[in-house]
Write a protein that holds these residues in place. Structure first.
Motif, mmCIF file in Angstrom:
data_model
loop_
_atom_site.group_PDB
_atom_site.id
_atom_site.type_symbol
_atom_site.label_atom_id
_atom_site.label_comp_id
_atom_site.label_asym_id
_atom_site.label_seq_id
_atom_site.Cartn_x
_atom_site.Cartn_y
_atom_site.Cartn_z
ATOM 1 N N ILE A 122 -3.622 3.823 -0.455
ATOM 2 C CA ILE A 122 -4.308 2.735 -1.140
ATOM 3 C C ILE A 122 -3.312 1.785 -1.775
ATOM 4 O O ILE A 122 -2.135 2.108 -1.963
ATOM 5 C CB ILE A 122 -5.303 3.275 -2.184
ATOM 6 N N GLY A 149 -11.020 -2.020 -5.379
ATOM 7 C CA GLY A 149 -9.774 -1.257 -5.436
ATOM 8 C C GLY A 149 -9.981 0.091 -6.090
ATOM 9 O O GLY A 149 -9.450 1.109 -5.636
ATOM 10 N N ALA A 198 -11.722 2.658 -3.827
ATOM 11 C CA ALA A 198 -10.858 3.351 -2.863
ATOM 12 C C ALA A 198 -10.224 4.587 -3.478
ATOM 13 O O ALA A 198 -10.084 5.628 -2.814
ATOM 14 C CB ALA A 198 -9.779 2.397 -2.356
ATOM 15 N N ALA A 199 -9.842 4.494 -4.760
ATOM 16 C CA ALA A 199 -9.251 5.648 -5.445
ATOM 17 C C ALA A 199 -10.326 6.671 -5.800
ATOM 18 O O ALA A 199 -10.143 7.877 -5.617
ATOM 19 C CB ALA A 199 -8.522 5.194 -6.703
ATOM 20 N N PHE A 204 -4.887 10.946 0.185
ATOM 21 C CA PHE A 204 -5.586 9.859 0.862
ATOM 22 C C PHE A 204 -5.219 9.848 2.341
ATOM 23 O O PHE A 204 -4.041 9.900 2.690
ATOM 24 C CB PHE A 204 -5.227 8.507 0.245
ATOM 25 N N ALA A 217 0.850 -1.190 0.000
ATOM 26 C CA ALA A 217 0.000 0.000 0.000
ATOM 27 C C ALA A 217 0.886 1.240 0.000
ATOM 28 O O ALA A 217 1.775 1.373 0.833
ATOM 29 C CB ALA A 217 -0.924 -0.007 1.211
#
Length: 243
Positions: A174, A152, A155-156, A170, A73
């Motif tokens: 991520i 995934g 999350a972005a 963030f 990550a």
């Protein structure tokens, strides 16, 4: 000299998704792909013989060694630079190819896909951009088809900047590997950056397995770009495409 140019390209890629701060370019009109080479002397490679993207077809069977992924990550910032949405990555993640370590710099997206596979275009393509210690570049490409929501990607997209020049950080970094398919089998060819300065000598690894993203996720990206951000297909010329 060559190493210096490659390091400069890697720095541009890491900081600004290939975009030049001094020469404006785009995907249509007078600043579109047909005119990139004439916009700046730095873009001379845009008329080269080993350009990307391509239609991957006519494969040559080869005993390709597995790509080794060492991702952790590290996605800490997401940027809308007007050409794409890009996630910058912290140091520490890399792939190994040809016995060489290529560090992950960033990943970004194109809609529709830039590369095609056997003539098929996909609604979204992700490019994971890497550089070795000498500035040589390697891009891992992942194709998306419309289907279930991609966790995934969610999350972005939670922090996706909707306007050019905007960026978000963030709170929790991520993970790029959440966007990769389970099967890491790939096609391989030699190519270039798909945006100015179109530098050649880039190792391309296009993963065979296609992942899914929801219609709303694909449309969310399109809404930020206000139009397609894919370079047209380039001639394969004398290149071979391995699988």
């Amino acid at each position: 000299m060559k190493t210096s140019i490659l390091l400069t390209c890697a720095l541009l890629i890491s900081n600004n998704a290939f975009a030049s701060k001094h020469v404006h370019w785009g995907y249509s009109g007078e600043q579109g792909p047909d005119n990139w080479a004439s916009l700046s002397g730095d873009n001379f490679s845009c008329t080269g013989n080993n350009q990307s993207p391509i239609n991957l077809t006519g494969f040559i069977e080869s005993e390709l060694k597995p790509l080794e992924f060492y991702y952790q990550a590290g996605g800490n910032k997401i940027i809308n630079n007007g050409h794409t949405v890009q996630v910058n990555y912290e140091k520490g993640s890399y792939i190994k190819a040809d016995g060489i370590q290529f560090d992950l710099l960033q990943f970004h997206f194109h809609a529709p896909s830039e590369n095609h596979i056997n003539g098929e275009s996909f609604p979204l393509e992700a490019h994971f951009v890497h550089a070795d210690k000498n500035g040589h570049l390697a891009v891992v490409a992942v194709m998306f088809k419309e289907g279930v929501e991609n966790k995934g990607l969610a999350a972005a997209w939670d922090k996706i900047p909707m306007h050019e020049g905007d960026s978000n950080t963030f709170v929790k970094v991520i993970a790029a590997n959440s966007l990769l398919p389970a099967n890491k089998g790939y096609y391989r060819f030699n190519g270039s950056l798909t945006t100015p300065p179109c530098s050649e000598g880039v190792r391309w690894f296009v993963l065979k397995e296609v992942v899914e993203a929801s219609k709303s996720q694909i449309e969310a990206f399109k809404a930020t770009m206000h139009g397609p951000n894919n370079r047209p297909l380039q001639a394969i010329n004398a290149r071979v495409i391995l699988q």
